[in-house]
Design an enzyme around this catalytic site. Structure first.
Site, PDB file in Angstrom:
ATOM      1  N   GLU A 484       0.792  -1.231   0.000  1.00 11.17           N
ATOM      2  CA  GLU A 484       0.000   0.000   0.000  1.00 11.17           C
ATOM      3  C   GLU A 484       0.833   1.296   0.000  1.00 11.17           C
ATOM      4  O   GLU A 484       0.476   2.264   0.663  1.00 11.17           O
ATOM      5  CB  GLU A 484      -0.972   0.006   1.185  1.00 11.17           C
ATOM      6  CG  GLU A 484      -1.886  -1.203   1.205  1.00 11.17           C
ATOM      7  CD  GLU A 484      -2.778  -1.263   2.441  1.00 11.17           C
ATOM      8  OE1 GLU A 484      -2.942  -0.240   3.124  1.00 11.17           O
ATOM      9  OE2 GLU A 484      -3.307  -2.360   2.720  1.00 11.17           O
ATOM     10  N   GLU A 665      -7.346  -8.463  16.461  1.00 11.30           N
ATOM     11  CA  GLU A 665      -6.246  -8.037  17.317  1.00 11.30           C
ATOM     12  C   GLU A 665      -6.374  -8.710  18.679  1.00 11.30           C
ATOM     13  O   GLU A 665      -7.267  -8.393  19.450  1.00 11.30           O
ATOM     14  CB  GLU A 665      -6.261  -6.512  17.469  1.00 11.30           C
ATOM     15  CG  GLU A 665      -6.080  -5.813  16.139  1.00 11.30           C
ATOM     16  CD  GLU A 665      -5.876  -4.322  16.291  1.00 11.30           C
ATOM     17  OE1 GLU A 665      -5.336  -3.895  17.320  1.00 11.30           O
ATOM     18  OE2 GLU A 665      -6.272  -3.589  15.385  1.00 11.30           O
ATOM     19  N   HIS A 694       1.486  -2.068  17.627  1.00 17.52           N
ATOM     20  CA  HIS A 694       1.382  -0.700  18.131  1.00 17.52           C
ATOM     21  C   HIS A 694       2.515  -0.355  19.078  1.00 17.52           C
ATOM     22  O   HIS A 694       2.569   0.741  19.630  1.00 17.52           O
ATOM     23  CB  HIS A 694       0.027  -0.493  18.810  1.00 17.52           C
ATOM     24  CG  HIS A 694      -1.119  -0.680  17.874  1.00 17.52           C
ATOM     25  ND1 HIS A 694      -1.699  -1.911  17.654  1.00 17.52           N
ATOM     26  CD2 HIS A 694      -1.766   0.190  17.058  1.00 17.52           C
ATOM     27  CE1 HIS A 694      -2.663  -1.776  16.752  1.00 17.52           C
ATOM     28  NE2 HIS A 694      -2.727  -0.524  16.385  1.00 17.52           N
TER      29      HIS A 694
END
Length: 754
Positions: A484, A665, A694
């Protein structure tokens, strides 16, 4: 005037806080420089609030307000106790080389993430109120009248995670600590102390709170105890109505009650209760979550209706919630067409709207406010009648499209897919995005500004994709992605290729920490204008014999992560999006891309907070996802991804989505989420995140291997995929490469044991 807001955006007009944080984390600047930036931003934001009764203190945060409160209360897990100050604070938020970060999840039905505090009966709970007190004293020194903004005790407790101890005992201990925090502020801060306690958890009703031992009596007792300390107290709810809390708070001695009349229309039913009390109503009348210029005529009519029950002198005009969820100001938008820009109103302008509405509400239309009032009327009429908003073809097509079911049921499809796609047991993949490097951002920025040609831009994107595919092949991933590199954002990129969207230059909104997003703005009917993802997906596929996974953002997520027009039902807008994505799925599969991920990262966060409204949301959200994906042929495997969600209450809906593979997640929360799928008897395939993206820390092979083995204790190997817990765009390559290599090595090691 009697004016109030519940908080202001903290990242700064030009994302100054983001830059200061990332510089500090990279050890390129000192703590003193970070704090100086914070101080300058607070002063700038207070200056914009000077027309209000009070400026907000403690709404500002270096990462998150829930984390701030946990830190202030001394709710520090033992693993972090050896750290001091900001090292401890940021380790809890982000982790470090040795420690995992605390779990994060969505703040009610918004796209803001909060850090989930952990509560333990054995914690020391040593208070640290310095940040609150310093901000308060700063405001005083600058000549402002401060109001402390605090997350209320009941909301804090309900949203935290108890890791050790019985609920009642932990509740009592944390409540005592919270009261001690207030006492500490009272003792050390001089003058009249005004505190606004945010208690949005009460909009969910009593049922979830009663499970935690929270009752009407406990609320009355608590707020009377706080009131006895001599504080001017406002307790506010938002995002929905809360008749339950209003009925409770009128029995206390507090000063004011804040209610949201934008998203909680049924709060009007609480006026009879309020009228019989002496409480001041903080009327949430200006939308703190959406970007449209208010129709001040209708707002005035609403206020006049409220004033039939509550005297003018007991009404304070307020934002519906904190303005945290809005961009800073429309002043930075110099490229948007003037007509569309005139319809928009960001945080700074919301305060101006409050001032104007209050002026007319108190004093009527006068020479001082007449021109601005008439301008508002004209803007709203122009927007309502604008031809570019409506598209007859889109509206007609939506009426005609009714197919929302795949051609074959899952058990039949999956046999075809396993044979056609030929992926191994414990197939490895990623969630889609790879690191967005400074060079990549510069490439897109230079192309957008015209500094480089299309040929140079596309060559740069091809180079990135080629390197990305080569790396994935080298480490042995089974299903690849193109990374991406062409996408600035997973929603904005799609919106730029759809009719009905407009884009800002600088309308950044905080998602968590230094992570900011620039939501697209949906102003009109939606249609697909061109191929959205096909070009770069096919280029990536041309580079490898392995399967490339097409990457789309789902209709519900695009809706929930955009600023949405307020003149049409959200369900209709979502279905328009679904039809546009349906066309893209068909284009991909017809060109040989047979694994397509339709991300619904924001599916859960759109859920209504009142249980009585849930079924209707589930109905149209589910219908929209299936309207988009029903076009997929049996051999086309549809993946989806969901972020930070508690799935217990929506597992049946997830099952009904009928995605072939769902990735979720779980890295921060262990197997708790996965057990829900087992207990439900979920049959489709699942990719639980095996490590937390994260955090900058690199998980070891042994750590990931242990995680995979724990997954296999819950679900059979045939049902599991192995992947990180989210996209990798926010991470650096030096973190991503070793982490993914370790993931592949761990997977291979586990496969040998099966």
């Amino acid at each position: 005037m009697a004016l109030n807001i519940l908080g202001f955006p903290r990242i700064g007009k030009n994302r100054e806080l983001k830059k200061a944080l990332e510089s500090y984390w990279a050890k390129e600047s000192l703590e003193s420089e970070l704090l100086a930036c914070a101080s300058a931003l607070k002063k700038e934001h207070w200056e914009l609030q000077k027309s209000l009764d009070y400026v907000c203190v403690n709404d500002f945060s270096l990462y998150d307000n829930m984390l701030d409160l946990a830190f202030a209360l001394g709710a520090i897990p033992k693993a972090y106790e050896g750290l001091q100050g900001l090292d401890c604070y940021f380790a809890m938020a982000r982790g470090n080389k040795n420690l995992k970060a605390l779990e994060m999840t969505k703040w009610f039905n918004t796209n803001y993430h909060y850090v989930v505090p952990e509560l333990d009966i054995n914690y020391k709970y040593i208070l640290n109120t310095n940040f609150i007190k310093e901000s308060y004293k700063e405001a005083i020194a600058f000549g402002f009248r401060p109001k402390i903004s605090l997350i209320g005790f009941f909301t804090f407790f309900a949203l935290s995670k108890i890791t050790n101890g019985e609920i009642k005992a932990v509740f009592k201990k944390v409540k005592e600590t919270y009261l001690n925090l207030i006492k500490n502020l009272v003792q050390e801060l001089k003058g009249e102390l005004v505190i606004e306690f945010s208690e949005p958890v009460f909009v969910k009703g009593w049922t979830p709170l009663e499970k935690l031992g929270i009752s009407q009596d406990s609320v009355i007792e608590f707020y009377n105890a706080v009131n006895a300390l001599g504080i001017k107290i406002i307790v506010s709810t938002f995002f929905e109505h809360s008749k339950e809390l209003t009925e409770t708070l009128v029995q206390t001695n507090i000063y004011g009650i804040g209610l949201d009349f934008v998203y909680g229309e049924k709060n009007l039913q609480s006026l009879e209760i309020l009228a019989k009390s002496d409480k001041v109503l903080f009327a949430g009348i200006i939308d703190g979550r959406n970007v449209w210029v208010a129709n001040l005529e209708s707002k005035l009519a609403l206020l006049q209706n409220i004033a039939k029950k509550i005297p003018h002198e007991r009404i304070v005009l307020s934002s519906s919630c904190s303005l945290l969820h809005l961009p800073f100001s429309t002043e930075s938008e110099t490229k948007m067409d003037k007509e569309t820009l005139s319809w928009l109103c960001f945080a700074k302008e919301k305060i101006t709207e409050l001032e104007l509405l209050d002026s007319v509400f108190r004093n009527g239309i006068s020479p001082n406010n007449k021109t601005k009032w008439e301008q508002n009327i004209t803007i709203n009429k122009t927007r309502k009648n604008a031809t570019k908003i409506h598209n007859a073809n889109v509206q007609e097509r939506l009426k005609e499209q009714t197919i929302t079911t795949r051609a074959l049921p899952f058990n039949d499809r999956i046999k075809i897919q396993r044979e056609t796609l030929n992926y191994p047991t414990l197939a490895t993949t990623t969630i889609g995005s790879f690191p967005q490097t400074p060079e990549l951002r510069a490439l897109r920025r230079n192309y957008k500004s015209g500094a480089i040609s299309k040929e140079i831009y596309e060559s740069g994107i091809q180079d990135y994709i080629r390197d990305c595919v080569r790396f994935q092949e080298e480490i042995g991933l089974d299903v690849l992605v193109h990374g991406e590199p062409e996408r600035n954002d997973m929603v904005e990129y799609f919106g730029e290729r759809l009719r009905g969207f407009v884009f800002s230059q600088n309308a950044w909104v905080q998602s968590y920490g230094s992570r900011c997003v620039k939501p697209p703005i949906i102003y009109g009917d939606i249609a697909r204008l061109e191929d959205i993802t096909l070009q770069w997906t096919l280029y990536a596929q041309s580079l490898t014999k392995k399967r490339i996974k097409g990457m789309l953002t789902g209709p519900v997520t695009i809706l929930n992560w955009s600023f949405v027009r307020d003149d049409l039902e959200r369900s209709v807008i979502c279905k328009q999006l679904a039809l546009a994505l349906r066309d893209e799925i068909d284009a991909l599969q017809n060109n040989g891309i047979l694994i397509i991920q339709v991300d619904e990262a924001a599916f859960k966060e759109g859920y209504p907070l009142r249980i009585e409204n849930v079924l209707e949301y589930e109905r149209w959200a589910l219908e929209s996802f299936k309207l988009a994906t029903a076009i997929a042929k049996p051999q086309t495997q549809i993946h989806t991804h969901m972020c930070y969600s508690e799935f217990n209450d929506i597992i049946k809906t997830i099952e009904d989505m009928d995605a072939d593979v769902i990735s979720i997640e779980t890295a921060r929360s262990g197997n708790k989420l996965l057990k829900v799928f087992k207990s439900q008897g979920y049959q489709n395939e699942i990719g639980p995140g095996v490590y937390d993206i994260h955090s900058p820390r690199i998980p070891s092979v042994e750590e990931i291997k242990k995680q995979i083995l724990s997954l296999l204790e819950v679900l059979p190997k045939e049902q599991l995929w192995i992947n990180p817990d989210c996209g990798l765009k926010t991470r650096k390559w030096e973190e991503v490469k070793p982490s993914l290599k370790n993931m592949i090595e761990a997977t291979k090691a586990v496969r040998k044991t099966l």
